[in-house]
Design an enzyme around this catalytic site. Structure first.
Site, mmCIF file in Angstrom:
data_model
loop_
_atom_site.group_PDB
_atom_site.id
_atom_site.type_symbol
_atom_site.label_atom_id
_atom_site.label_comp_id
_atom_site.label_asym_id
_atom_site.label_seq_id
_atom_site.Cartn_x
_atom_site.Cartn_y
_atom_site.Cartn_z
ATOM 1 C CG ASP A 102 -1.639 1.463 1.162
ATOM 2 O OD1 ASP A 102 -2.268 2.178 0.479
ATOM 3 O OD2 ASP A 102 -3.307 0.488 2.071
ATOM 4 C CG HIS A 104 -3.096 4.879 -0.191
ATOM 5 N ND1 HIS A 104 -3.705 4.035 -1.001
ATOM 6 C CD2 HIS A 104 -3.950 5.795 -0.786
ATOM 7 C CE1 HIS A 104 -3.763 3.713 -1.996
ATOM 8 N NE2 HIS A 104 -4.393 5.008 -2.176
ATOM 9 C CB SER A 155 -3.289 -2.723 2.513
ATOM 10 O OG SER A 155 -3.445 -1.963 2.443
#
Ligand code: B1M
Length: 214
Positions: A102, A104, A155
């Protein structure tokens, strides 16, 4: 036009210079604190995310806005928040990162900035961080808290993996594990055996204060 509306326009237009100027002058004139500006940015990004979900904008639009925001957070807001917490003594050590697979970073970085400005020593490991890296850093620095963010449904399972890995190594009780990120919830935290869940960066600070009893 309100400060929020102006910032929204600049973020949508990827106007990095404009956003930098408006954030600097809002902080200098005390119109808004860096923490308040971060909250506005979070709201605007959520709005842009909804537009993306509704197929009103395309992925490059989303990336452009996210990059614009990230630059200003790194350059101006994060240092300002950190400076406001400089004099505080350390309340505890937190290992922070986004789960493996992930990338982000924005919400996780907000959590890190808020924890830091509230007196915690934060080791931000970045994004796409494997469970083993969280654990090794926690062992190395003698942390009390491991905090893992997940923005992708995909995730989330790495949060469970982190807890299993701590159990396998026989050190589950050494650390408090907290999780967060938009697809996660209190129920999810219970299901995987985490010690807590927070909905946003402010709640994350309250949660860590509560867990460490500080
Ligand atoms: Co992506 N993305 N993205 N994205 N992105 C989401 C998350 C998504 C919901 C958009 C959508 O499609 N509806 C969706 C996930 C769906 C799902 O699985 N549930 C999604 C997807 C699918 C993807 C890609 C797969 C897209 C693609 O390539 N087709 C891809 C994934 C890449 C990867 O990770 N491997 C991708 C990529 C990206 C960008 C790179 C373009 C960019 C990220 C840039 C960056 O972070 N540097 C991006 C963005 C910006 C978003 C949205 C629009 C906004 C996320 C954000 O920054 N929000 C998002 C849609 C949305 O959220 N509506 C979306 C603002 C931020 C302040 O909020 O991150 O929620 P948030 O953090 C909050 C709380 O959640 C909480 O506190 C924060 C502050 O209050 N919190 C914690 C977060 N972590 C915490 C940890 C804690 C406690 C609280 O304790 C440990």
């Amino acid at each position: 036009m309100s400060l929020k509306e102006k910032m929204k326009e600049l973020i949508i237009e990827w106007d990095e210079d404009g956003l930098r100027e408006i954030c600097k002058s809002a902080i200098e004139s005390k119109e808004a604190s860096a923490a308040e500006l971060l909250r506005i940015i979070g709201d605007v990004l959520r709005f842009i995310g909804e537009q993306f979900e509704n197929e009103e904008i395309f992925l490059p639009d989303l990336i452009g806005s996210a990059d614009t925001v990230k630059t200003i957070i790194d350059e101006i807001l994060d240092p300002a928040i950190r400076a406001s917490g400089e004099e505080k003594e350390t309340k505890g050590k937190v290992i922070l990162g986004t789960a493996e697979s992930d990338v982000h970073s924005i919400g996780k970085d907000l959590v890190g900035s808020f924890l830091f400005s509230n007196g915690f020593e934060v080791y931000n490991l970045g994004v796409d961080v494997p469970a083993s890296a969280f654990i090794e850093k926690a062992e190395e620095v003698g942390a009390q808290i491991i905090a893992m963010s997940s923005l992708l449904t995909m995730s989330m399972d790495f949060q469970r993996k982190l807890i299993k890995e701590l159990e396998n190594r026989g050190i589950r009780n050494k650390y408090k594990v907290i999780v967060g990120g938009s697809p996660t919830s209190d129920e999810w935290a219970d299901e995987i055996g985490a010690d807590g869940w927070a909905d946003d960066a402010i709640e994350a600070v309250s949660l860590v204060n509560k867990i460490l009893n500080v």
